[in-house]
Design a protein around this motif. Structure first.
Motif, short mmCIF file in Angstrom:
data_model
loop_
_atom_site.label_atom_id
_atom_site.label_comp_id
_atom_site.label_asym_id
_atom_site.label_seq_id
_atom_site.Cartn_x
_atom_site.Cartn_y
_atom_site.Cartn_z
N ALA A 130 0.76 -1.11 -0.11
CA ALA A 130 -0.02 0.05 -0.08
C ALA A 130 0.77 1.36 0.08
N VAL A 131 2.32 1.06 -0.04
CA VAL A 131 2.89 2.43 -0.04
C VAL A 131 3.85 2.40 -1.06
N PRO A 132 4.39 3.80 -1.38
CA PRO A 132 5.33 3.92 -2.36
C PRO A 132 6.40 3.11 -2.30
N TRP A 133 7.54 3.24 -3.29
CA TRP A 133 8.75 2.38 -3.16
C TRP A 133 9.62 3.04 -2.25
N TRP A 134 9.73 4.34 -2.04
CA TRP A 134 10.51 4.97 -1.28
C TRP A 134 10.21 4.82 0.19
N SER A 135 8.95 4.46 0.46
CA SER A 135 8.56 4.17 1.80
C SER A 135 9.38 2.94 2.13
N LEU A 136 9.34 1.89 1.38
CA LEU A 136 10.12 0.72 1.66
C LEU A 136 11.48 0.85 1.95
N VAL A 137 12.07 1.89 1.30
CA VAL A 137 13.53 2.15 1.48
C VAL A 137 13.85 2.82 2.73
N ILE A 138 12.94 3.87 2.94
CA ILE A 138 12.93 4.44 4.37
C ILE A 138 12.56 3.32 5.61
#
Length: 251
Positions: free
Chosen positions: A135-143
């Motif tokens: 449910a989140v954008p890819w940069w959220s995964l990195v963070i």
């Protein structure tokens, strides 16, 4: 402490070999090197996050459903870290759930099996992380993965004792100074600003909430166990990653 180029390289090697499956040639392994390694943990987390974001994005491009791609990314994250953090989470929850303290709780953590508390913690963590990633954008995964490793830096700050006189916890406990910790935390919080488009405050808030949760866990572990162990570090990683992801899903 002055960090020479050679010690910085040794610290990076130790961080990579401790936090991932990559088989780098070992350099010096001592407490000064451990201090560098634990300070570089968020950098290793960022690289892991970028790798998993690429895998997740690739699967989505190929037509995989969001939850399938997210589940594969979470599984790949466990493989890339030997499952050590999830194992540490399970052992820590089992120990704390036993209501024992000191040596009794530490003995539970050393057992090779996983108890009911640990099983529930593992299942809930993996499910929540996969659902959030869908449910989140890819940069959220990195963070999220970066914040998870920043939790290690926080757990290894000065003043947090080891629970045992030997093991990973004893080598890394109290090695990171506050002057080294604060810039890392500020950098991760700043990098989180674009995590949620249109809400520049939500990413930094997610990082702060995750670190607050880690501080609560650390305080409880110091009270019940006497300090940190390698398992406690793993629990801090998974807790921070999960809290970050859940916060970033809120709308």
């Amino acid at each position: 402490m002055t960090v020479t180029p050679g010690r910085a390289l040794d610290g990076l090697r130790l961080a990579v070999t401790t936090l991932t499956v990559l088989p780098l040639r070992a350099g010096r392994v001592d407490r000064p090197t451990a201090a560098v390694a634990m300070g570089l943990a968020p950098l290793v987390g960022a690289v892991l996050g970028l790798t998993l974001a690429g895998l997740h994005g690739g699967l989505r491009t190929l037509g995989a459903p969001a939850l399938v791609a997210a589940g594969v990314a979470v599984a790949a994250g466990a493989l890339l870290t030997r499952g050590l953090h999830l194992d540490g989470l399970a052992d820590t929850v089992d120990a704390l759930g036993s209501y024992r303290s000191g040596p009794g709780a530490l003995e539970i953590m050393k057992k090779p099996d996983i108890g009911p508390f640990g099983v529930v913690a593992l299942a809930a963590t993996v499910l929540i992380q996969a659902a959030a990633l869908a449910a989140v954008p890819w940069w959220s995964l990195v963070i999220a993965w970066t914040t998870g490793r920043l939790a290690i830096t926080v757990a290894c700050r000065r003043g947090v004792p080891p629970a045992r006189p030997e093991g990973l916890g004893a080598m890394v406990a109290s090695t990171v100074s506050i002057p080294a910790l604060l810039p890392a935390a500020v950098a991760v919080a700043a990098a989180a600003i674009p995590a949620v488009p249109g809400r520049p405050w939500q990413g930094p808030v997610a990082v702060l909430l995750a670190l607050a949760a880690v501080l609560v866990l650390l305080r409880h572990c110091v009270r019940r166990l006497g300090g940190i162990t390698g398992d406690v570090l793993g629990a801090c990683v998974e807790l921070a990653t999960t809290v970050t992801l859940v916060t970033l899903t809120l709308r």
